[in-house]
Motif scaffolding. Structure first.
Motif, short mmCIF file in Angstrom:
data_model
loop_
_atom_site.label_atom_id
_atom_site.label_comp_id
_atom_site.label_asym_id
_atom_site.label_seq_id
_atom_site.Cartn_x
_atom_site.Cartn_y
_atom_site.Cartn_z
N SER A 119 28.31 35.89 -11.41
CA SER A 119 28.85 35.12 -10.30
C SER A 119 27.89 34.02 -9.86
O SER A 119 26.68 34.15 -9.99
CB SER A 119 29.16 36.04 -9.12
N VAL A 120 28.48 32.93 -9.32
CA VAL A 120 27.70 31.79 -8.84
C VAL A 120 28.32 31.31 -7.54
O VAL A 120 29.55 31.13 -7.45
CB VAL A 120 27.68 30.63 -9.86
N PHE A 122 32.88 29.91 -4.85
CA PHE A 122 32.35 31.16 -5.39
C PHE A 122 33.06 31.40 -6.73
O PHE A 122 34.27 31.54 -6.78
CB PHE A 122 32.60 32.31 -4.43
N LYS A 123 32.29 31.44 -7.80
CA LYS A 123 32.85 31.54 -9.15
C LYS A 123 32.39 32.82 -9.82
O LYS A 123 31.22 33.18 -9.78
CB LYS A 123 32.41 30.33 -9.98
N ILE A 124 33.37 33.54 -10.43
CA ILE A 124 33.06 34.77 -11.17
C ILE A 124 33.42 34.54 -12.63
O ILE A 124 34.55 34.19 -12.95
CB ILE A 124 33.86 35.98 -10.62
N ASP A 150 36.86 43.71 -10.73
CA ASP A 150 36.46 42.60 -9.86
C ASP A 150 37.51 42.33 -8.79
O ASP A 150 37.24 41.61 -7.83
CB ASP A 150 36.24 41.33 -10.68
N GLY A 151 38.70 42.88 -8.99
CA GLY A 151 39.73 42.70 -7.98
C GLY A 151 39.37 43.49 -6.73
O GLY A 151 39.25 44.71 -6.76
N ALA A 152 39.22 42.80 -5.61
CA ALA A 152 38.81 43.46 -4.37
C ALA A 152 38.95 42.48 -3.21
O ALA A 152 39.44 41.36 -3.38
CB ALA A 152 37.36 43.96 -4.48
#
Length: 233
Positions: free
Chosen positions: A5-6, A14-16, A23-25
């Protein structure tokens, strides 16, 4: 997730990378001012879904001519289904069981046309079309010679109960017209025969008359002194 992530503070992005299902949350963004006090909070619910890769339709005929159709999809998360027949949403009048939002439906006996099942989720939409026809069943409503009334769906190829009421009726020839034509033809033949007979008779009479006239002339012998007249009647 730190390795994948960044976060870019300048634009709040916010990039994943390399997403996985876990990662779904729910993600919460806290914003602080220059004095370290929280000034704003934002919440984002991230849902990760796989797209619909393909759709398959399977159909089978039931015992009374109904048709069961199932719609299945591959790769889709949280799929939603919808059905149309000839471009129109299926109605309760066409469905024996199920509804327009389930993946399994049962169509009534007389339903046919272009059936389309659409599968969709938040990121994709795929449809599958199939041309369906009745399962060879017909509805009969007739009364047998013994007075028994029959009203039911039967398989057309094996139907021995009564004639399909939807069948085009057989044309019945008017025998009275045919008989009159036959009588007229016979009469014309008789009249023609009589005319031919009369013509033959008069021709024969004329020929016989000419023969009699010719034979009644005197015959002269080669020797006039010994000649005599003969009349042949």
């Amino acid at each position: 997730m730190e390795d994948r992530s960044v976060f870019t503070p300048s634009n709040g992005t916010f990039k994943i990378n390399n997403l996985i299902r876990t990662d779904g949350a729910e993600y919460i963004l806290h914003i602080f001012d220059s004095k370290g006090r929280e000034s704003e909070q934002r919440t984002l619910q991230l849902s990760i879904q796989a797209p619909v890769s393909s759709v398959r339709l399977d159909s089978e005929c039931l015992s009374q001519g109904e048709m069961r159709v199932s719609c299945s999809s591959e790769g889709a998360d949280s799929p939603q289904y919808s059905w149309t027949l000839d471009g129109h949403t299926l109605t309760d009048a066409q469905l024996l069981s199920g509804n327009n939002e389930t993946n399994n439906i049962t169509l009534k006996q007389n339903v046919s046309g272009r059936l389309v099942c659409s599968v969709m989720n938040h990121i994709s939409n795929v449809s599958k079309e199939e041309k369906i026809s009745t399962c060879g069943f017909i509805f009969i409503n007739c009364t047998l010679p013994d007075g028994t009334n029959i009203s039911q769906w039967v398989f057309s190829a094996n139907n021995t109960l009564s004639i399909d009421p939807t069948t085009t009726p057989t044309m019945i020839t008017d025998t009275s017209v045919d008989n009159s034509l036959l009588v007229c033809g016979l009469r014309a033949a008789v009249v023609l025969s009589l005319l031919v007979g009369i013509a033959i008779y008069f021709a024969w009479k004329k020929k016989k008359y000419n023969k009699v006239e010719t034979s009644s002339r005197p015959r002269i012998k080669d020797h006039p002194e010994n000649s005599f007249a003969m009349v042949e009647l």
